[in-house]
Write a protein that holds these residues in place. Structure first.
Motif, PDB file in Angstrom:
ATOM      1  N   LEU A  66       0.842  -1.193   0.000  1.00 62.60           N
ATOM      2  CA  LEU A  66       0.000   0.000   0.000  1.00 62.60           C
ATOM      3  C   LEU A  66       0.881   1.248   0.000  1.00 62.60           C
ATOM      4  CD1 LEU A  66      -2.668   1.487   0.109  1.00 62.60           C
ATOM      5  CD2 LEU A  66      -2.775   1.072   2.574  1.00 62.60           C
ATOM      6  N   GLY A  67       1.936   1.219   0.820  1.00 62.75           N
ATOM      7  CA  GLY A  67       2.874   2.336   0.841  1.00 62.75           C
ATOM      8  C   GLY A  67       3.472   2.581  -0.542  1.00 62.75           C
ATOM      9  N   LEU A  68       3.867   1.504  -1.215  1.00 65.45           N
ATOM     10  CA  LEU A  68       4.449   1.635  -2.559  1.00 65.45           C
ATOM     11  C   LEU A  68       3.430   2.206  -3.532  1.00 65.45           C
ATOM     12  CD1 LEU A  68       6.420  -1.745  -2.685  1.00 65.45           C
ATOM     13  CD2 LEU A  68       7.431   0.560  -2.692  1.00 65.45           C
ATOM     14  N   ALA A  69       2.178   1.724  -3.424  1.00 65.79           N
ATOM     15  CA  ALA A  69       1.120   2.227  -4.310  1.00 65.79           C
ATOM     16  C   ALA A  69       0.873   3.711  -4.075  1.00 65.79           C
ATOM     17  CB  ALA A  69      -0.170   1.433  -4.108  1.00 65.79           C
ATOM     18  N   LEU A  70       1.208   4.190  -2.867  1.00 65.22           N
ATOM     19  CA  LEU A  70       1.026   5.606  -2.549  1.00 65.22           C
ATOM     20  C   LEU A  70       2.341   6.377  -2.725  1.00 65.22           C
ATOM     21  CD1 LEU A  70      -1.266   5.210   0.611  1.00 65.22           C
ATOM     22  CD2 LEU A  70      -1.950   5.976  -1.680  1.00 65.22           C
ATOM     23  N   GLY A  71       3.245   5.780  -3.473  1.00 62.69           N
ATOM     24  CA  GLY A  71       4.482   6.480  -3.838  1.00 62.69           C
ATOM     25  C   GLY A  71       5.473   6.669  -2.701  1.00 62.69           C
ATOM     26  N   CYS A  72       5.371   5.845  -1.658  1.00 65.86           N
ATOM     27  CA  CYS A  72       6.247   6.024  -0.488  1.00 65.86           C
ATOM     28  C   CYS A  72       7.635   5.433  -0.697  1.00 65.86           C
ATOM     29  CB  CYS A  72       5.632   5.344   0.736  1.00 65.86           C
ATOM     30  SG  CYS A  72       4.210   6.194   1.408  1.00 65.86           S
ATOM     31  N   LYS A  73       8.569   5.940   0.112  1.00 63.44           N
ATOM     32  CA  LYS A  73       9.861   5.282   0.282  1.00 63.44           C
ATOM     33  C   LYS A  73       9.678   4.227   1.365  1.00 63.44           C
ATOM     34  CE  LYS A  73      12.161   9.622  -0.702  1.00 63.44           C
ATOM     35  NZ  LYS A  73      12.733  10.814  -0.078  1.00 63.44           N
ATOM     36  N   ILE A  74      10.525   3.192   1.311  1.00 66.08           N
ATOM     37  CA  ILE A  74      10.389   2.105   2.278  1.00 66.08           C
ATOM     38  C   ILE A  74      11.624   2.071   3.180  1.00 66.08           C
ATOM     39  CG2 ILE A  74      10.055  -0.400   2.546  1.00 66.08           C
ATOM     40  CD1 ILE A  74       7.723   1.145   1.101  1.00 66.08           C
ATOM     41  N   ASN A  75      11.387   2.014   4.468  1.00 60.71           N
ATOM     42  CA  ASN A  75      12.491   1.856   5.423  1.00 60.71           C
ATOM     43  C   ASN A  75      13.002   0.422   5.364  1.00 60.71           C
ATOM     44  OD1 ASN A  75      13.324   4.113   6.982  1.00 60.71           O
ATOM     45  ND2 ASN A  75      11.295   4.177   7.938  1.00 60.71           N
ATOM     46  N   LEU A  76      14.257   0.253   5.030  1.00 61.50           N
ATOM     47  CA  LEU A  76      14.804  -1.113   4.972  1.00 61.50           C
ATOM     48  C   LEU A  76      15.032  -1.649   6.383  1.00 61.50           C
ATOM     49  CD1 LEU A  76      17.248  -0.925   1.948  1.00 61.50           C
ATOM     50  CD2 LEU A  76      14.856  -1.669   2.016  1.00 61.50           C
ATOM     51  N   PHE A  77      15.167  -0.743   7.341  1.00 55.24           N
ATOM     52  CA  PHE A  77      15.242  -1.152   8.743  1.00 55.24           C
ATOM     53  C   PHE A  77      14.031  -0.568   9.450  1.00 55.24           C
ATOM     54  CE2 PHE A  77      16.171  -0.302  13.173  1.00 55.24           C
ATOM     55  CZ  PHE A  77      16.684  -1.513  13.604  1.00 55.24           C
ATOM     56  N   GLN A 290      13.811  -7.386  -2.243  1.00 57.99           N
ATOM     57  CA  GLN A 290      12.483  -7.721  -1.724  1.00 57.99           C
ATOM     58  C   GLN A 290      11.485  -6.611  -2.031  1.00 57.99           C
ATOM     59  OE1 GLN A 290      11.033 -10.583   0.644  1.00 57.99           O
ATOM     60  NE2 GLN A 290       9.788  -9.552  -0.890  1.00 57.99           N
ATOM     61  N   VAL A 291      11.911  -5.383  -1.765  1.00 63.93           N
ATOM     62  CA  VAL A 291      11.017  -4.239  -1.995  1.00 63.93           C
ATOM     63  C   VAL A 291      10.706  -4.105  -3.490  1.00 63.93           C
ATOM     64  CG1 VAL A 291      10.800  -1.722  -1.829  1.00 63.93           C
ATOM     65  CG2 VAL A 291      11.786  -3.020   0.080  1.00 63.93           C
ATOM     66  N   ASP A 292      11.733  -4.304  -4.342  1.00 67.49           N
ATOM     67  CA  ASP A 292      11.507  -4.242  -5.800  1.00 67.49           C
ATOM     68  C   ASP A 292      10.511  -5.310  -6.241  1.00 67.49           C
ATOM     69  OD1 ASP A 292      13.148  -2.115  -6.131  1.00 67.49           O
ATOM     70  OD2 ASP A 292      14.894  -3.293  -6.770  1.00 67.49           O
ATOM     71  N   GLU A 293      10.657  -6.482  -5.658  1.00 65.42           N
ATOM     72  CA  GLU A 293       9.754  -7.577  -6.004  1.00 65.42           C
ATOM     73  C   GLU A 293       8.306  -7.196  -5.662  1.00 65.42           C
ATOM     74  OE1 GLU A 293      11.301 -11.414  -4.607  1.00 65.42           O
ATOM     75  OE2 GLU A 293       9.203 -12.049  -4.499  1.00 65.42           O
ATOM     76  N   TRP A 294       8.122  -6.595  -4.490  1.00 70.38           N
ATOM     77  CA  TRP A 294       6.775  -6.158  -4.099  1.00 70.38           C
ATOM     78  C   TRP A 294       6.270  -5.074  -5.043  1.00 70.38           C
ATOM     79  CZ3 TRP A 294       8.455  -6.030   1.712  1.00 70.38           C
ATOM     80  CH2 TRP A 294       8.261  -7.308   2.260  1.00 70.38           C
TER      81      TRP A 294
END
Ligand code: ZN
Ligand code: MN
Length: 434
Positions: A66-77, A290-294
């Protein structure tokens, strides 16, 4: 909202209940709607001593998508934190949430006007139980149902970027649509699987700084009412400022019958919750892969579909209607596969009568019939007039009682115009003969 020298400052916190199989930190079913009270609980979601939480990996994946769909950055930690407060629907005395390392941050969503709404963060937490006010043996009591306790909850927080309630409603509807496209929640406001909290304040037009106070309006369960609540709050706060008072920072409810907000309690600041890292859950690490895959597994989102439609000649208004109706979109795809031009397919689906709206064959037939009729009126009259002038004998024969002559004329017109409604042709001929 009344005209004034003040402008609205508006942001949102939206909670979405995820429709995973199990709860956030235990194996109890997450679907709590309409179930026998307290039938879906265990030591973990009842907060019993010694019970340990185990994070639900699907819920985490869905939150990040959902975060990705809303254009968010993802915390790897990332990590979970305890938000401490007492309320009878919170058996542990704290809610497991995320404080300074949310899964997703700094996203954005673009409105149809082109305006960008910044998304502060999208984080994961757990839902609380539900209080029910009832009467047992003549006594007024409050009952607690813990079926909802521990259900995965995503919170989406925006910056105060909305200038008016309509922008907010467009944004919220888009979020609801995205959630539904992702298939992670029904996002049903009436059932409470999508819940809104509006942060409302006002400031003098031209002032850059945010106001010192912020009023949170909670528990409004329709877009129509949220609009009313915002308008009411704007007027209330402006009236207070005009009379020399400052609105107090507080949480307010909304009375649907009166169309008014009312004070519930004074609003806590973040430090009041004494957040600290959840000691029972190790921090989480994600890899870029992992994040790219999502990200790559996201379906086509409403914004992209709308963009595609518009770039292929469909009006913005129609694209908006279609994107919120996946069934209609699906039928349009099928029509296009049958070599019908996209804009024509769109009109067929949008304009077809409601009683045949689910039946593709009937819609195609309906469109064909409609096409034949559209040849008629002035064009038909003109053609018929010329034909009658060119065939005076047939007209005389018909007037003398020869029905056959009329068929002859109709046949000539059909040959000239193609597939056309015969009854219309007959009427046109008879009108001109008389
Ligand atoms: Zn449980
Ligand atoms: Mn929350």
């Amino acid at each position: 909202m009344s005209e004034s020298k003040y402008q609205l400052v508006l942001g949102f916190e939206t909670h979405i209940e995820l429709s995973t199989n199990s709860k956030m930190f235990c194996g109890c079913p997450a679907d709590h709607f309409g179930k026998v009270p307290n039938s879906q609980t265990c030591p973990v979601c009842l907060g019993l001593p010694g019970a340990l939480p185990v994070p639900n990996s699907s819920a985490i994946e869905w939150c990040i998508k959902l975060g990705l769909a809303l254009g968010c950055k993802i915390n790897l930690f990332s990590k979970f934190d305890r938000k401490n407060y007492f309320y009878p629907d919170l058996p542990k005395g704290y809610q497991i949430s995320q404080y300074d390392q949310p899964f997703c941050y700094e996203g954005q969503l673009t409105l149809s006007s082109g305006k960008i709404i910044r998304i502060t963060r999208v984080h994961m937490e757990e839902d609380t139980g539900k209080l029910q006010h009832a009467e047992v043996d003549g006594k007024k009591v409050t009952l607690v149902d813990f079926n909802r306790s521990g259900v995965p909850l995503v919170e989406i927080v925006t910056e105060p970027d909305f200038s008016n309630p309509d922008e907010a409603i467009e944004f919220l509807k888009e979020v609801q649509l995205i959630v539904r496209y992702l298939g992670i929640s029904s996002a049903d406001m009436e059932k409470g699987s999508m819940r809104l909290e509006a942060n409302i304040s006002v400031r003098p037009i031209g002032q850059k700084d945010l106001p010192k106070f912020k009023i949170e309006v909670k528990n409004v369960n329709s877009f129509r009412f949220i609009k009313k609540a915002i308008e009411f709050e704007f007027d209330r706060q402006v009236a207070m400022l005009n009379s020399g008072k400052t609105p107090v920072q507080e949480t307010r409810g909304f009375n649907e019958d009166k169309g008014e907000t009312f004070s519930q309690r004074s609003k806590e600041d973040a430090h009041d919750y004494r957040y600290f890292p959840e000691p029972d859950i190790p921090p989480l690490r994600f890899s870029n892969e992992q994040v790219d895959e999502w990200r790559n597994s996201l379906p086509k989102l409403p914004g992209q579909i709308r963009g595609d439609l518009i770039s292929r000649g469909v009006s913005q208004e129609k694209a908006l209607i279609l994107v919120s109706d996946p069934d209609k979109l699906h039928m349009i795809t099928k029509l296009v596969q049958k070599d019908i031009e996209l804009t024509k397919a769109v009109d067929m689906i949008i304009n077809s009568p409601s009683d045949i709206s689910g039946d593709l064959d009937k819609i195609i037939l309906w469109a064909k019939q409609k096409e034949t009729i559209s040849v008629s009126t002035s064009e038909l009259t003109e053609v018929v007039a010329k034909l009658i002038a060119a065939n005076p004998k047939a007209v005389l024969d018909y007037k003398a009682g020869k029905e056959q002559s009329l068929f002859f004329l109709v046949g000539l017109i059909k040959r000239q115009l193609g597939n056309i409604d015969i009854s219309l042709v007959r009427r046109a001929i008879l009108d001109l003969i008389k």
